[in-house]
Structures are given as C-alpha cells and as structure tokens.
Write a protein that holds these residues in place. Structure first.
Motif, PDB file in Angstrom:
ATOM      1  N   GLU A  42       0.880  -1.289   0.195  1.00 50.91           N
ATOM      2  CA  GLU A  42      -0.010   0.163  -0.133  1.00 50.91           C
ATOM      3  C   GLU A  42       1.035   1.322   0.119  1.00 50.91           C
ATOM      4  OE1 GLU A  42      -4.184  -0.689   1.952  1.00 50.91           O
ATOM      5  OE2 GLU A  42      -2.585  -1.244   3.367  1.00 50.91           O
ATOM      6  N   PHE A  43       0.372   2.286  -0.801  1.00 50.36           N
ATOM      7  CA  PHE A  43       1.273   3.603  -0.941  1.00 50.36           C
ATOM      8  C   PHE A  43       0.050   4.575  -0.299  1.00 50.36           C
ATOM      9  CE2 PHE A  43       2.837   1.004  -4.276  1.00 50.36           C
ATOM     10  CZ  PHE A  43       4.269   1.089  -4.077  1.00 50.36           C
ATOM     11  N   GLU A  44       0.744   5.720   0.375  1.00 46.82           N
ATOM     12  CA  GLU A  44       0.188   6.744   1.030  1.00 46.82           C
ATOM     13  C   GLU A  44      -0.568   7.441   0.044  1.00 46.82           C
ATOM     14  OE1 GLU A  44      -0.394   7.354   4.106  1.00 46.82           O
ATOM     15  OE2 GLU A  44       0.985   5.754   4.845  1.00 46.82           O
ATOM     16  N   GLY A  45      -1.933   8.010   0.265  1.00 50.44           N
ATOM     17  CA  GLY A  45      -2.274   8.857  -0.517  1.00 50.44           C
ATOM     18  C   GLY A  45      -1.432   9.829  -1.207  1.00 50.44           C
ATOM     19  N   GLY A  46      -1.259  10.513  -2.507  1.00 50.80           N
ATOM     20  CA  GLY A  46      -0.903  11.387  -3.055  1.00 50.80           C
ATOM     21  C   GLY A  46       0.713  10.822  -3.366  1.00 50.80           C
ATOM     22  N   ASP A  47       1.139   9.628  -3.056  1.00 46.68           N
ATOM     23  CA  ASP A  47       2.254   8.921  -3.562  1.00 46.68           C
ATOM     24  C   ASP A  47       2.174   8.242  -4.807  1.00 46.68           C
ATOM     25  OD1 ASP A  47       3.321  10.084  -1.407  1.00 46.68           O
ATOM     26  OD2 ASP A  47       3.669   8.065  -0.376  1.00 46.68           O
ATOM     27  N   TRP A  48       1.020   8.186  -5.308  1.00 42.84           N
ATOM     28  CA  TRP A  48       0.762   7.635  -6.602  1.00 42.84           C
ATOM     29  C   TRP A  48      -0.182   8.690  -7.629  1.00 42.84           C
ATOM     30  CZ3 TRP A  48      -0.861   1.812  -6.377  1.00 42.84           C
ATOM     31  CH2 TRP A  48      -1.295   1.466  -7.673  1.00 42.84           C
ATOM     32  N   ALA A  49       0.074   8.520  -8.808  1.00 40.97           N
ATOM     33  CA  ALA A  49      -0.386   9.648  -9.654  1.00 40.97           C
ATOM     34  C   ALA A  49      -0.780   9.038 -11.101  1.00 40.97           C
ATOM     35  CB  ALA A  49       0.846  10.764  -9.883  1.00 40.97           C
ATOM     36  N   ILE A  50      -1.777   9.585 -11.759  1.00 43.18           N
ATOM     37  CA  ILE A  50      -1.989   9.066 -13.075  1.00 43.18           C
ATOM     38  C   ILE A  50      -2.048  10.518 -13.784  1.00 43.18           C
ATOM     39  CG2 ILE A  50      -3.972   8.200 -14.464  1.00 43.18           C
ATOM     40  CD1 ILE A  50      -4.669   6.251 -12.180  1.00 43.18           C
ATOM     41  N   GLY A  51      -1.374  10.310 -14.963  1.00 42.97           N
ATOM     42  CA  GLY A  51      -1.399  11.593 -15.796  1.00 42.97           C
ATOM     43  C   GLY A  51      -0.847  12.793 -15.132  1.00 42.97           C
ATOM     44  N   GLY A  52       0.223  12.576 -14.166  1.00 43.03           N
ATOM     45  CA  GLY A  52       0.775  13.809 -13.529  1.00 43.03           C
ATOM     46  C   GLY A  52      -0.331  14.333 -12.250  1.00 43.03           C
ATOM     47  N   LYS A  53      -1.202  13.633 -12.067  1.00 43.07           N
ATOM     48  CA  LYS A  53      -2.308  14.010 -10.874  1.00 43.07           C
ATOM     49  C   LYS A  53      -2.405  13.029  -9.650  1.00 43.07           C
ATOM     50  CE  LYS A  53      -7.073  15.215 -10.278  1.00 43.07           C
ATOM     51  NZ  LYS A  53      -8.628  15.254 -10.764  1.00 43.07           N
ATOM     52  N   ALA A  54      -1.930  13.494  -8.751  1.00 44.99           N
ATOM     53  CA  ALA A  54      -1.615  12.650  -7.481  1.00 44.99           C
ATOM     54  C   ALA A  54      -3.183  12.136  -6.939  1.00 44.99           C
ATOM     55  CB  ALA A  54      -1.171  13.315  -6.259  1.00 44.99           C
ATOM     56  N   LEU A  55      -3.290  10.781  -6.609  1.00 45.78           N
ATOM     57  CA  LEU A  55      -4.508  10.509  -6.276  1.00 45.78           C
ATOM     58  C   LEU A  55      -4.498  10.031  -4.889  1.00 45.78           C
ATOM     59  CD1 LEU A  55      -5.241   7.967  -9.170  1.00 45.78           C
ATOM     60  CD2 LEU A  55      -6.223  10.019  -8.964  1.00 45.78           C
ATOM     61  N   HIS A  56      -5.730   9.946  -4.150  1.00 45.06           N
ATOM     62  CA  HIS A  56      -5.969   9.764  -2.864  1.00 45.06           C
ATOM     63  C   HIS A  56      -6.902   8.819  -2.825  1.00 45.06           C
ATOM     64  CE1 HIS A  56      -3.677  13.353  -2.860  1.00 45.06           C
ATOM     65  NE2 HIS A  56      -3.307  13.306  -1.346  1.00 45.06           N
ATOM     66  N   ALA A  57      -7.236   8.177  -1.801  1.00 47.17           N
ATOM     67  CA  ALA A  57      -8.433   7.285  -1.440  1.00 47.17           C
ATOM     68  C   ALA A  57      -9.462   7.813  -2.001  1.00 47.17           C
ATOM     69  CB  ALA A  57      -8.452   6.755  -0.093  1.00 47.17           C
ATOM     70  N   ALA A  58      -9.854   8.954  -1.415  1.00 44.19           N
ATOM     71  CA  ALA A  58     -11.208   9.641  -1.744  1.00 44.19           C
ATOM     72  C   ALA A  58     -11.419   9.762  -3.383  1.00 44.19           C
ATOM     73  CB  ALA A  58     -11.265  10.949  -1.241  1.00 44.19           C
ATOM     74  N   ASP A  59     -10.349  10.113  -4.240  1.00 44.69           N
ATOM     75  CA  ASP A  59     -10.414  10.048  -5.676  1.00 44.69           C
ATOM     76  C   ASP A  59     -10.891   8.623  -6.101  1.00 44.69           C
ATOM     77  OD1 ASP A  59      -9.491  12.655  -5.453  1.00 44.69           O
ATOM     78  OD2 ASP A  59      -7.548  12.258  -5.149  1.00 44.69           O
ATOM     79  N   VAL A  60     -10.283   7.508  -5.445  1.00 44.34           N
ATOM     80  CA  VAL A  60     -10.298   6.143  -6.059  1.00 44.34           C
ATOM     81  C   VAL A  60     -11.791   5.813  -5.765  1.00 44.34           C
ATOM     82  CG1 VAL A  60      -9.855   4.044  -6.083  1.00 44.34           C
ATOM     83  CG2 VAL A  60      -7.968   5.610  -5.991  1.00 44.34           C
ATOM     84  N   HIS A  61     -12.260   6.315  -4.551  1.00 42.70           N
ATOM     85  CA  HIS A  61     -13.696   5.908  -4.202  1.00 42.70           C
ATOM     86  C   HIS A  61     -14.690   6.606  -5.219  1.00 42.70           C
ATOM     87  CE1 HIS A  61     -12.178   4.657   0.065  1.00 42.70           C
ATOM     88  NE2 HIS A  61     -12.363   3.538  -0.740  1.00 42.70           N
TER      89      HIS A  61
END
Length: 76
Positions: free
Chosen positions: A47-66
């Motif tokens: 597991e990676f912390e929210g913000g440590d994963w990005a798509i297209g230059g945009k950081a993702l958080h758990a709320a974004d995935v939900h």
C-alpha cells in the motif's frame, strides 16, 4: 514459485476486500499453473500513501479512487 504483488493506495480497500484479492489471485495462479503450486504461490499487497501515486501527473488519494469507483470522477 510465483510472487504476485498488488499495489494499492492505502485506505481504498477494506481488510476483507484485500483478503478476497489474495484468495482470488491465488486461485487464478492455480488455474494456470496447477494445484501443486498452491503452497508456493505468494501474494502480497503493498500500500502507498495517498498522494504517492499519480495518473497523468495528478496525485490520487483514497477519496479519488472511491469517487472513480462510484462513477463520479476524481475530486482533486
């Protein structure tokens, strides 16, 4: 000895969902490799912390995935 790593954003999946992922991925490997591989098939979740994963230059958080899963799109 198969080793499958599943990368996730922290707090997206519940412990029960992670267990289901492990079980189903193991079963998929056994379906391909045969029952003899069950005892040596490793599945790990990283597991990676929210913000440590990005798509297209945009950081993702758990709320974004939900939001994406609900069909609402990313919130950030």
């Amino acid at each position: 000895m198969p080793l499958v790593t599943i990368d996730l954003i922290k707090d997206v999946f519940t412990p029960q969902q992670k267990r289901a992922l492990i079980e189903k991925v193991t079963e998929a490997m056994i379906a391909v490799e045969g029952e003899a591989m069950r005892g040596v098939t490793w599945v790990r979740i990283q597991e990676f912390e929210g913000g440590d994963w990005a798509i297209g230059g945009k950081a993702l958080h758990a709320a974004d995935v939900h939001a994406l899963a609900a069909g609402a799109g990313a919130s950030r």
